[in-house]
Design an enzyme around this catalytic site. Sequence first.
Site, PDB file in Angstrom:
ATOM      1  N   ASP A  48       0.680  -1.152  -0.021  1.00  0.00           N
ATOM      2  CA  ASP A  48       0.137   0.077   0.018  1.00  0.00           C
ATOM      3  C   ASP A  48       0.891   1.144  -0.137  1.00  0.00           C
ATOM      4  OD1 ASP A  48      -2.442   1.669   0.201  1.00  0.00           O
ATOM      5  OD2 ASP A  48      -2.061   1.743   2.339  1.00  0.00           O
ATOM      6  N   CYS A  98      -4.648  -1.129  -2.050  1.00  0.00           N
ATOM      7  CA  CYS A  98      -4.510   0.375  -2.351  1.00  0.00           C
ATOM      8  C   CYS A  98      -5.658   0.727  -3.444  1.00  0.00           C
ATOM      9  CB  CYS A  98      -3.204   0.786  -2.203  1.00  0.00           C
ATOM     10  SG  CYS A  98      -3.082   2.644  -2.720  1.00  0.00           S
ATOM     11  N   CYS A 129     -10.938   3.837  -0.059  1.00  0.00           N
ATOM     12  CA  CYS A 129      -9.242   4.048   0.260  1.00  0.00           C
ATOM     13  C   CYS A 129      -9.105   3.154   1.328  1.00  0.00           C
ATOM     14  CB  CYS A 129      -8.953   5.311   0.556  1.00  0.00           C
ATOM     15  SG  CYS A 129      -7.411   5.655   1.191  1.00  0.00           S
TER      16      CYS A 129
END
Length: 259
Positions: A9, A72, A182
């Site tokens: 991420d 991500c 997110c």
Amino acid sequence: MLKPIGIFDSGVGGTSIWRELNKLLPNEHSIYLADSKNAPYGTKSKEEIVKLCIKNTELLLKADCKLIVVACNTATTNAIDYLRENYNVPFIGIEPAIKPAALQTKTKNVGVLATKGTLSSSLFHNTSKLFTEGITIIEQEGTGLVELIETGKVNSEKTKELLRKYISPMLQKNIDCLVLGCTHYPYLVPLLQDFLPSDVHIIDSGEAVARQTQAVLIQNEIQAKVKGTVQHFFYSNSNVEVLQNLVNGDNVTVAYKDF
Ligand code: DGL
């Protein structure tokens, strides 16, 4: 050590995905890269994001990872096609959970909180178009939220202030589903619950990503079959302490790494 699952991420947010993976796949070893030095990805160009994803992927492949979870939304929506075309391991990506929200909404108004990089990507737009006929999507960039989480300020006044600013217009438009687009944002759920009406559902993609990972491991016959002590390595190129606070536990090692 059996071959691990690789996870990366732009920072600490993907640990919310690791938690779901670990719940569903307790026999899998993992290596997690928090590219916090380069966070946020969401304000970078597609080219820059692809370059960072290549760097993370190559490091995980060097560590012998058998599958990579791009934990991500911003990296997935901008770079997963490139990664799948250029590397010979399965990649699991994460996208805002538009489809489940579209199926669940009664008011036909859905809010999506995500980064600029995700909201401007063609993958997000295509998915959005596909599932939202007759539904109004209210998009909101979560500018500044990733930086606050990366610096351990989840519960700060600034975070509360930004959330109110971003979510209030959605409530005025009568949303009953809020999609967290997110992987950092699940850490904001307790704050969100404080001011969202109880009939607004918060939807994220963590569980779905874990299920998809399990399916791909089985399909490729690379799932860990042996029950034993697993190991989870977490590396950050900044803010090791923030990462440590999110993932402490048995069989977890957190360390700084320059990458
Ligand atoms: N966790 C990342 C995501 O899901 C954060 C993006 C960023 O670094 O801006 O999009």
